[in-house]
Design a protein around this motif. Structure first.
Motif, PDB file in Angstrom:
ATOM      1  N   VAL A  68       0.841  -1.208   0.000  1.00  0.00           N
ATOM      2  CA  VAL A  68       0.000   0.000   0.000  1.00  0.00           C
ATOM      3  C   VAL A  68       0.871   1.252   0.000  1.00  0.00           C
ATOM      4  N   GLU A  69       1.899   1.268   0.872  1.00  0.00           N
ATOM      5  CA  GLU A  69       2.785   2.427   0.935  1.00  0.00           C
ATOM      6  C   GLU A  69       3.543   2.602  -0.380  1.00  0.00           C
ATOM      7  N   ALA A  70       3.922   1.474  -1.005  1.00  0.00           N
ATOM      8  CA  ALA A  70       4.613   1.568  -2.294  1.00  0.00           C
ATOM      9  C   ALA A  70       3.690   2.138  -3.361  1.00  0.00           C
ATOM     10  N   ALA A  71       2.434   1.752  -3.317  1.00  0.00           N
ATOM     11  CA  ALA A  71       1.470   2.323  -4.273  1.00  0.00           C
ATOM     12  C   ALA A  71       1.318   3.813  -4.057  1.00  0.00           C
ATOM     13  N   ARG A  72       1.344   4.243  -2.791  1.00  0.00           N
ATOM     14  CA  ARG A  72       1.236   5.684  -2.523  1.00  0.00           C
ATOM     15  C   ARG A  72       2.488   6.428  -2.998  1.00  0.00           C
ATOM     16  N   ALA A  73       3.630   5.791  -2.857  1.00  0.00           N
ATOM     17  CA  ALA A  73       4.881   6.446  -3.264  1.00  0.00           C
ATOM     18  C   ALA A  73       4.970   6.605  -4.767  1.00  0.00           C
ATOM     19  N   GLY A  74       4.155   5.926  -5.540  1.00  0.00           N
ATOM     20  CA  GLY A  74       4.130   6.075  -6.990  1.00  0.00           C
ATOM     21  C   GLY A  74       5.344   5.432  -7.644  1.00  0.00           C
ATOM     22  N   GLU A  75       5.973   6.225  -8.572  1.00  0.00           N
ATOM     23  CA  GLU A  75       7.084   5.685  -9.341  1.00  0.00           C
ATOM     24  C   GLU A  75       8.276   5.350  -8.468  1.00  0.00           C
ATOM     25  N   GLU A  76       8.491   6.129  -7.404  1.00  0.00           N
ATOM     26  CA  GLU A  76       9.634   5.906  -6.535  1.00  0.00           C
ATOM     27  C   GLU A  76       9.458   4.641  -5.690  1.00  0.00           C
ATOM     28  N   GLY A  77       8.246   4.186  -5.465  1.00  0.00           N
ATOM     29  CA  GLY A  77       8.000   2.985  -4.649  1.00  0.00           C
ATOM     30  C   GLY A  77       7.780   1.729  -5.462  1.00  0.00           C
ATOM     31  N   ARG A  78       8.076   1.775  -6.798  1.00  0.00           N
ATOM     32  CA  ARG A  78       7.825   0.594  -7.633  1.00  0.00           C
ATOM     33  C   ARG A  78       8.734  -0.577  -7.219  1.00  0.00           C
ATOM     34  N   GLY A  79      10.017  -0.286  -6.981  1.00  0.00           N
ATOM     35  CA  GLY A  79      10.927  -1.354  -6.553  1.00  0.00           C
ATOM     36  C   GLY A  79      10.543  -1.906  -5.198  1.00  0.00           C
ATOM     37  N   PHE A  80      10.133  -1.008  -4.345  1.00  0.00           N
ATOM     38  CA  PHE A  80       9.710  -1.465  -3.027  1.00  0.00           C
ATOM     39  C   PHE A  80       8.459  -2.347  -3.127  1.00  0.00           C
ATOM     40  N   ALA A  81       7.573  -2.092  -4.086  1.00  0.00           N
ATOM     41  CA  ALA A  81       6.376  -2.914  -4.280  1.00  0.00           C
ATOM     42  C   ALA A  81       6.756  -4.338  -4.714  1.00  0.00           C
ATOM     43  N   VAL A  82       7.811  -4.399  -5.562  1.00  0.00           N
ATOM     44  CA  VAL A  82       8.255  -5.732  -6.001  1.00  0.00           C
ATOM     45  C   VAL A  82       8.772  -6.539  -4.812  1.00  0.00           C
ATOM     46  N   VAL A  83       9.588  -5.880  -3.969  1.00  0.00           N
ATOM     47  CA  VAL A  83      10.111  -6.577  -2.776  1.00  0.00           C
ATOM     48  C   VAL A  83       8.978  -6.984  -1.852  1.00  0.00           C
ATOM     49  N   ALA A  84       8.003  -6.058  -1.669  1.00  0.00           N
ATOM     50  CA  ALA A  84       6.861  -6.381  -0.803  1.00  0.00           C
ATOM     51  C   ALA A  84       6.096  -7.584  -1.356  1.00  0.00           C
ATOM     52  N   GLY A  85       5.964  -7.688  -2.702  1.00  0.00           N
ATOM     53  CA  GLY A  85       5.273  -8.848  -3.298  1.00  0.00           C
ATOM     54  C   GLY A  85       6.020 -10.138  -3.021  1.00  0.00           C
ATOM     55  N   GLU A  86       7.366 -10.085  -3.127  1.00  0.00           N
ATOM     56  CA  GLU A  86       8.154 -11.296  -2.837  1.00  0.00           C
ATOM     57  C   GLU A  86       8.028 -11.709  -1.370  1.00  0.00           C
ATOM     58  N   VAL A  87       8.044 -10.677  -0.512  1.00  0.00           N
ATOM     59  CA  VAL A  87       7.867 -10.990   0.923  1.00  0.00           C
ATOM     60  C   VAL A  87       6.509 -11.639   1.163  1.00  0.00           C
ATOM     61  N   ARG A  88       5.507 -11.123   0.476  1.00  0.00           N
ATOM     62  CA  ARG A  88       4.163 -11.694   0.656  1.00  0.00           C
ATOM     63  C   ARG A  88       4.110 -13.137   0.158  1.00  0.00           C
ATOM     64  N   ASN A  89       4.773 -13.398  -0.996  1.00  0.00           N
ATOM     65  CA  ASN A  89       4.789 -14.777  -1.514  1.00  0.00           C
ATOM     66  C   ASN A  89       5.492 -15.716  -0.536  1.00  0.00           C
ATOM     67  N   LEU A  90       6.610 -15.241   0.003  1.00  0.00           N
ATOM     68  CA  LEU A  90       7.332 -16.074   0.974  1.00  0.00           C
ATOM     69  C   LEU A  90       6.491 -16.328   2.224  1.00  0.00           C
ATOM     70  N   ALA A  91       5.781 -15.264   2.682  1.00  0.00           N
ATOM     71  CA  ALA A  91       4.927 -15.440   3.869  1.00  0.00           C
ATOM     72  C   ALA A  91       3.838 -16.473   3.597  1.00  0.00           C
ATOM     73  N   GLN A  92       3.253 -16.419   2.379  1.00  0.00           N
ATOM     74  CA  GLN A  92       2.211 -17.394   2.035  1.00  0.00           C
ATOM     75  C   GLN A  92       2.787 -18.815   1.969  1.00  0.00           C
ATOM     76  N   ARG A  93       3.999 -18.919   1.386  1.00  0.00           N
ATOM     77  CA  ARG A  93       4.620 -20.259   1.310  1.00  0.00           C
ATOM     78  C   ARG A  93       4.944 -20.772   2.707  1.00  0.00           C
ATOM     79  N   SER A  94       5.402 -19.841   3.586  1.00  0.00           N
ATOM     80  CA  SER A  94       5.690 -20.243   4.974  1.00  0.00           C
ATOM     81  C   SER A  94       4.428 -20.729   5.668  1.00  0.00           C
ATOM     82  N   ALA A  95       3.324 -20.032   5.443  1.00  0.00           N
ATOM     83  CA  ALA A  95       2.063 -20.443   6.061  1.00  0.00           C
ATOM     84  C   ALA A  95       1.625 -21.825   5.549  1.00  0.00           C
ATOM     85  N   ALA A  96       1.801 -21.998   4.205  1.00  0.00           N
ATOM     86  CA  ALA A  96       1.396 -23.304   3.641  1.00  0.00           C
ATOM     87  C   ALA A  96       2.273 -24.434   4.192  1.00  0.00           C
ATOM     88  N   ALA A  97       3.579 -24.150   4.269  1.00  0.00           N
ATOM     89  CA  ALA A  97       4.481 -25.183   4.809  1.00  0.00           C
ATOM     90  C   ALA A  97       4.172 -25.488   6.261  1.00  0.00           C
TER      91      ALA A  97
END
Length: 545
Positions: free
Chosen positions: A383-412
């Motif tokens: 959400v914060e990356a979306a608010r930051a606009g173009e400057e938060g695009r890289g941060f959004a990618v990292v946040a997505g990876e963190v979210r995927n890892l969290a989901q995989r951790s939950a599944a495991a």
């Protein structure tokens, strides 16, 4: 003098000089006239006293007894009768009654009573002779008398001098015509008048040519030039300047060129000043908006940095838990590897496995909680990356990876939980399935191998996540510092823009003192222009965004 015009001031010295010259000429002629009159009177006095001395001489002879009184008087009269001077000068003798005693020109008048005789003007000059002669030194008498040997006969002015010899009551009288002196006086006046007229004409021509030359050089009256230059000095550059036709090099023409050059220069300065003032207001407004947005961005970055610090702390905790889970999984693997050798201790081992499984259930619960919180933090970061606009695009990618890892951790974690529950169930039925212990241990070994791999993957992912978040935190901290510096620079730029605006207003006020016949921008018009430009700039920014 102040009310006189330039031409009048130039003509005034000429008039004064001519008047002085006229007065001097008339005075000189009059003084010459008076001098000649005095000379003529002195001549009369001298001649009369010569006659008086003759009478006195014979009177002395009478007193000495040399001559009788009658003889002395007769001889004295004879000598007086023969006295001549000038062209027509002579002496007469009268007494106080008055009676003619001797007239050398008209003997018929000897002994004649003169009381009733008058000159051409009706004046009884003989009575005046008798009265004037009573003075000790005698005196002068003015009268008119006919000049002899002149045709036609005409009575002219004459001056008479009389002196009395009291013992004999004789009055010696003589006179001199003064018409020649009057004529000479008038001739001198005429000559002076002629010279005066010639000089006046020459000086008038000289002054006229001088006036014309000066007027052509100046291009007009000096008072008009002074008024024009005074108006220009007061800032009126729209004043009309009158010059003669085909005037190219006069002072007024140069003043007109100066006025036109000043008007063009001041007009350009005024136009530039108006544009500078509008630009200064526009810059000041833009800097104020930029300062506000920069301060807002700095506050948002501070909040983001604070959230990342919290996320970093939680990720560190997750990494520690994942490491602990990995160690526990390794231990369980080693235990299952030794299961074949510890068949005899199955019951005791099952009990230990049951206790360890319970701990693993707790650990899995912690992992699931961490995965859940990580998922939430990843959502917040997105959400914060979306608010930051173009400057938060890289941060959004990292946040997505963190979210995927969290989901995989939950599944495991869920999968491990299921396995643990199965292991606990099998341990409960271990006593009945001792004979199947070998097979079960084999299955446990396989399951524990998979758990160990999953936990190691979780630990590795969490470590990478921690490193990535630390980099993000560092980047955000740097962005925060840069944003703070930008905010300070923007404030300085805003202060400079305000100073620039104030100086632009001073420049406008300075050039507003000159009237060039144009209407400068008013403050309201300048504000409207600045507002239009500011709106256009904001529209361009929005379009670019």
């Amino acid at each position: 003098m102040r009310k006189l015009g330039f031409k009048q001031k130039l003509w005034l010295p000429l008039l004064v000089s001519l008047t002085a010259l006229l007065l001097v000429s008339v005075s000189a002629a009059y003084l010459s006239y008076q001098t000649r009159i005095e000379e003529r009177k002195n001549d009369l006095v001298n001649v009369a006293h010569i006659g008086l001395s003759i009478i006195q001489e014979y009177a002395a002879l009478e007193r000495a007894g040399t001559l009788t009184g009658e003889q002395a008087q007769q001889q004295a009269l004879a000598r007086l009768r023969d006295i001549r001077y000038g062209e027509d000068g002579y002496l007469i003798v009268i007494n106080s009654r008055p009676r003619m005693v001797m007239h050398p020109i008209r003997p018929d008048m000897d002994g004649k009573d003169l009381g009733e005789l008058a000159d051409a003007d009706g004046r009884h000059h003989y009575l005046s002779f008798a009265a004037t002669a009573q003075a000790p030194q005698g005196g002068f008498v003015d009268y008119v008398f006919t000049r002899p040997h002149v045709s036609p006969a005409k009575a002219v002015d004459k001056i008479g001098y009389v002196v009395r010899y009291a013992p004999w009551d004789w009055i010696i009288a003589t006179g001199a015509y003064v018409d020649d002196i009057d004529a000479a006086f008038y001739n001198s006046l005429y000559a002076a008048g002629g010279v005066f007229l010639v000089l006046a004409l020459l000086l008038a021509l000289l002054v006229a040519f001088t006036n014309r030359s000066i007027e052509r050089t100046i291009g007009g009256d000096p008072r008009y030039a002074a008024d024009v230059t005074g108006a220009i000095a007061a800032g009126n550059l729209a004043i009309a300047i009158r010059t003669r036709r085909n005037d190219t090099d006069s002072l007024m023409q140069m003043i007109r060129h100066m006025r036109d050059a000043l008007r063009r220069t001041i007009s350009e300065i005024r136009s530039v000043a108006d544009n500078v003032a509008v630009t200064a207001r526009e810059i000041a407004g833009g800097n104020a908006d930029l300062s506000a947005r920069t301060e807002s961005q700095a506050a948002a970055l501070q909040q983001t940095a604070s959230s990342l610090e919290q996320m970093t702390s939680m990720v560190h905790q997750t990494a520690e838990n994942a490491r602990s889970a990995s160690e526990q999984a390794s231990a369980a693997a080693r235990i299952t590897d030794r299961g074949g050798e510890m068949v005899l201790e199955v019951v005791a081992t099952m009990r230990d496995i049951s206790g360890e499984s319970q701990k693993m259930v707790d650990i899995i619960a912690v992992i699931e909680g961490i995965a859940f919180q990580t998922n939430i933090l990843a959502l917040n970061a997105a959400v914060e990356a979306a608010r930051a606009g173009e400057e938060g695009r890289g941060f959004a990618v990292v946040a997505g990876e963190v979210r995927n890892l969290a989901q995989r951790s939950a599944a495991a974690a869920k999968e491990i939980r299921g396995l643990i529950h199965n292991a606990v169930g099998k341990v409960g039925a271990g006593a009945e399935l001792v004979e199947k212990t070998g097979a079960t241990i084999q299955e446990a070994q396989s399951a524990m191998a998979r758990v160990t791999g999953i936990v190691q993957e979780i630990a590795s992912a969490v470590s990478q996540q921690s490193a990535g978040i630390e980099q993000i935190n560092l980047a955000v901290t740097q962005m925060d510092n840069v944003t703070q510096q930008n905010a300070a620079l923007v404030e300085q730029a805003a202060a400079a823009a305000q100073s620039f605006d104030a100086q632009a207003r001073q420049l406008q006020a300075a050039v507003a003192a000159f009237d060039v016949g144009e209407h400068p921008l008013t403050a309201q018009q300048a504000q409207q222009t600045a507002a239009v430009r500011r709106d256009a700039r904001q529209t361009r920014l929005q379009t670019a965004t």
